[in-house]
Design a protein around this motif. Structure first.
Motif, PDB file in Angstrom:
ATOM      1  N   ARG A 192      42.271  37.345  41.923  1.00 22.72           N
ATOM      2  CA  ARG A 192      41.450  38.547  41.937  1.00 22.72           C
ATOM      3  C   ARG A 192      42.286  39.724  42.426  1.00 22.72           C
ATOM      4  NH1 ARG A 192      36.025  39.731  45.583  1.00 22.72           N
ATOM      5  NH2 ARG A 192      35.520  41.734  44.657  1.00 22.72           N
ATOM      6  N   ARG A 224      44.567  37.958  35.973  1.00 23.76           N
ATOM      7  CA  ARG A 224      43.521  38.447  36.854  1.00 23.76           C
ATOM      8  C   ARG A 224      42.170  37.895  36.447  1.00 23.76           C
ATOM      9  NH1 ARG A 224      43.034  44.405  36.924  1.00 23.76           N
ATOM     10  NH2 ARG A 224      43.802  44.331  34.788  1.00 23.76           N
ATOM     11  N   GLY A 225      41.374  37.547  37.453  1.00 20.87           N
ATOM     12  CA  GLY A 225      40.034  37.056  37.199  1.00 20.87           C
ATOM     13  C   GLY A 225      39.139  37.337  38.385  1.00 20.87           C
ATOM     14  N   ASP A 226      37.903  36.868  38.301  1.00 18.89           N
ATOM     15  CA  ASP A 226      36.927  37.090  39.362  1.00 18.89           C
ATOM     16  C   ASP A 226      35.933  35.936  39.325  1.00 18.89           C
ATOM     17  OD1 ASP A 226      34.998  37.901  41.138  1.00 18.89           O
ATOM     18  OD2 ASP A 226      34.747  39.899  40.297  1.00 18.89           O
ATOM     19  N   ASN A 246      39.489  44.513  47.662  1.00 19.10           N
ATOM     20  CA  ASN A 246      39.383  43.121  47.261  1.00 19.10           C
ATOM     21  C   ASN A 246      39.582  42.202  48.450  1.00 19.10           C
ATOM     22  OD1 ASN A 246      38.888  43.170  44.432  1.00 19.10           O
ATOM     23  ND2 ASN A 246      40.965  43.940  44.147  1.00 19.10           N
ATOM     24  N   HIS A 255      33.254  35.592  40.678  1.00 21.20           N
ATOM     25  CA  HIS A 255      31.865  36.022  40.697  1.00 21.20           C
ATOM     26  C   HIS A 255      31.400  36.564  39.352  1.00 21.20           C
ATOM     27  CE1 HIS A 255      32.900  36.748  45.180  1.00 21.20           C
ATOM     28  NE2 HIS A 255      32.516  35.511  44.991  1.00 21.20           N
ATOM     29  N   ALA A 256      32.291  36.569  38.373  1.00 22.20           N
ATOM     30  CA  ALA A 256      31.948  37.074  37.044  1.00 22.20           C
ATOM     31  C   ALA A 256      31.812  35.914  36.061  1.00 22.20           C
ATOM     32  CB  ALA A 256      33.023  38.048  36.556  1.00 22.20           C
ATOM     33  N   SER A 257      31.167  36.178  34.946  1.00 23.30           N
ATOM     34  CA  SER A 257      31.019  35.160  33.910  1.00 23.30           C
ATOM     35  C   SER A 257      32.378  34.682  33.431  1.00 23.30           C
ATOM     36  CB  SER A 257      30.230  35.750  32.731  1.00 23.30           C
ATOM     37  OG  SER A 257      30.117  34.810  31.686  1.00 23.30           O
ATOM     38  N   GLY A 314      35.657  35.884  34.970  1.00 26.52           N
ATOM     39  CA  GLY A 314      36.201  37.199  34.682  1.00 26.52           C
ATOM     40  C   GLY A 314      37.279  37.235  33.616  1.00 26.52           C
ATOM     41  N   PRO A 353      38.286  37.712  29.929  1.00 23.62           N
ATOM     42  CA  PRO A 353      37.665  38.254  28.715  1.00 23.62           C
ATOM     43  C   PRO A 353      37.879  37.346  27.516  1.00 23.62           C
ATOM     44  CG  PRO A 353      39.665  39.468  29.264  1.00 23.62           C
ATOM     45  CD  PRO A 353      39.397  38.557  30.417  1.00 23.62           C
ATOM     46  N   GLN A 411      31.478  28.995  37.430  1.00 22.63           N
ATOM     47  CA  GLN A 411      32.145  29.863  36.461  1.00 22.63           C
ATOM     48  C   GLN A 411      33.538  29.346  36.092  1.00 22.63           C
ATOM     49  OE1 GLN A 411      30.582  32.089  34.795  1.00 22.63           O
ATOM     50  NE2 GLN A 411      28.750  31.757  36.068  1.00 22.63           N
TER      51      GLN A 411
END
Length: 525
Positions: free
Chosen positions: A41, A76-78, A518, A80-82, A85, A87, A128
């Motif tokens: 992240r 990079r990712g997250d 972050n 907490h995202a679908s 994170g 794409p 996720q």
């Protein structure tokens, strides 16, 4: 967009690389000739890479070469995202190029916060990550959980727990729920899920090197602060401290060195026959509380205290009345990890011993002393941790000039009424974050900006940690024990007043504007 050539060997996608244990596992996998793609992240690709480089320098001096030769990469990712994170276009580029997903990232908070932690990261983030694994056509899943998912039991087994065990805190519950969710997703995706359950992970077995000082380090840090307090109080005999320690001398908190965890993980990961199992990556013969006490006393020139758990009638004993504040301080600062240090389960290792033939390093006094020495030498500060430009000094000023005096002008808290103390708060590294306050009769009598004005007590921390503390998201004990806050002056009064401030925060939490900073899943920046 990062591209991944089809002719290259597949990657291992790993989360939590910037954490203490995650960095050790990245190094182990690379040593075993694997290619590791770290999901991190961050606001920018450059920052993401820098964070990985910083933490891996604790394990190897040639991190840049790993990037240059294609053995290490970062996206990079997250959590907490679908899909964590990642794409859709990047998923397409990675599809069928990920051989395994290793999920290490987690939140180690023992109490729930207003933003849903630790469940938000440990349960939602796990879901996720493995949904992403499914989308990438990866069917080899590895999840680093915790041995303490078993909760408050005497004997912990290497098995999934279909029913919730008796949890001691929300962290344990969140990891159990994460295991359950991962198992369900694996079944739906026809994937193989391997679960690794380490116990209390500490520094390197030979060097003592660590990048985070939590867990048993809280006990080490508490003893360090106790020694400083004893040195300042002439009425205290530092070689006959009147402390009651709520534990048995023969109790064995399960400590295991980071390199031993990494070796066991790497061995299990490399053996396909081990995949699909549940493994306690724990120490077969942990140190005893008596040994920990002996080493700490030698390191800090202290003695005294008694284990109250060794006698049947000790539950009826009261703490010694002389120097009762020391007892209170000891109890307060060790409370976050007391269950794990003083009442540790016995962990079955039958399954892990089938595959891992090299046992962990034995616990000698010298090895324990190295852990303490490394933390002391580093000032209890986490290495590889990004430090921000401290730009929110106006917000700090508003807290001291407006919020704090206004709230203390209301009904007095009992703990504050008898306080008469001058305190200098050094928030961040700039002059605008330094404030001098005098507290008397339950109120803030004086507040003024001051960089070097003499005070009975001095507290130092970052803007980020200050925000978390005044919002009630992290306790004063956690701040001091983790090294995220430093204290000078009268140590005993400083720690006692920190408890007073914590009571104040519980009654009057401060909700500053949302920050864009972050934070790692393990709570570090």
């Amino acid at each position: 967009m990062k591209t991944f050539a089809r002719k290259e060997r597949p990657w291992i996608l790993l989360t939590g690389a910037t954490g203490f244990l995650g960095a050790a596992l990245v190094h182990e996998l690379i040593t075993r000739n694997q290619r590791v793609l770290c999901l991190v992240r961050s606001d920018s690709p450059t920052t993401a890479r820098e964070r990985v480089v910083n933490v891996l320098r604790s394990w190897t001096s040639d991190v840049e070469h790993l990037f240059e030769t294609g053995r290490l990469a970062v996206i990079r990712g997250d959590l907490h995202a679908s899909a964590a994170g990642i794409p859709a276009d990047l998923q397409a580029g990675l599809r069928a190029r990920i051989a395994s997903v290793v999920h290490v990232a987690g939140n180690v908070r023992f109490s729930a916060t207003t933003d849903g932690e630790p469940a938000r990261t440990n349960v939602g983030g796990t879901e996720q990550v493995f949904k992403l694994a499914h989308a990438l056509d990866c069917r080899d899943w590895h999840f680093v959980s915790t041995a303490y998912v078993a909760g408050a039991v005497k004997d912990a087994r290497e098995q999934m727990y279909a029913a919730p065990p008796p949890f001691r805190n929300v962290y344990e519950q969140s990891k159990w729920e994460a295991e359950q969710r991962a198992a369900t997703l694996a079944q739906q995706a026809a994937a193989t899920l391997t679960i690794y359950r380490p116990s209390i992970v500490v520094g390197h077995s030979e060097t003592g090197q660590a990048t985070r000082f939590t867990g048993v380090y809280y006990l080490f840090r508490a003893t360090s602060l106790l020694a400083r307090a004893a040195a300042q109080q002439k009425s205290i005999d530092r070689h006959a401290l009147p402390l009651h320690i709520p534990a048995r001398a023969s109790g064995q908190p399960n400590l295991i060195c980071s390199d031993d965890v990494a070796h066991a993980f790497g061995t299990l990961f490399a053996d396909k026959a081990a995949h699909g199992g549940v493994y306690h990556v724990t120490h077969p013969e942990p140190p005893t509380n008596a040994q920990l006490k002996r080493v700490l006393e030698a390191e800090y020139d202290l003695a005294g205290g008694s284990f109250v758990g060794d006698a049947k009638t000790d539950t009826d004993q009261s703490p010694p009345t002389q120097h009762a504040p020391l007892q209170q301080l000891f109890d307060e600062v060790t409370q976050p990890v007391a269950d794990y240090l003083f009442d540790a389960p016995r962990f079955d290792r039958t399954q892990v011993d089938r595959f891992v033939k090299q046992p962990p390093a034995p616990w000698t006094d010298e090895r324990l002393a190295r852990l303490i020495a490394f933390a002391e030498h580093g000032g209890w500060r986490a290495s590889g941790t990004a430090r921000h430009a401290e730009t929110q000094v106006e917000e700090v000023g508003k807290y001291f000039l407006e919020f704090l005096p206004a709230r203390m002008a209301g009904p007095h808290l009992a703990a504050i009424r008898d306080t008469d103390l001058s305190v200098r708060f050094e928030i961040g590294s700039v002059t605008g974050g330094h404030w001098w306050c005098r507290f008397a009769n339950g109120r803030v009598v004086t507040v003024e900006p001051a960089a070097n004005k003499p005070a009975d007590v001095v507290y130092r921390t970052s803007v980020l940690r200050f925000r978390a503390a005044v919002a009630g998201e992290i306790s004063g004990a956690e701040l001091f024990l983790s090294g995220d806050a430093q204290v000078e002056g009268d140590i005993e009064r400083a720690l006692k007043f920190a408890m007073v401030l914590e009571e104040f925060v519980r009654a009057h939490p401060y909700a500053p504007p949302a920050s864009t900073t972050n934070i790692n899943a393990d709570g570090t920046t």
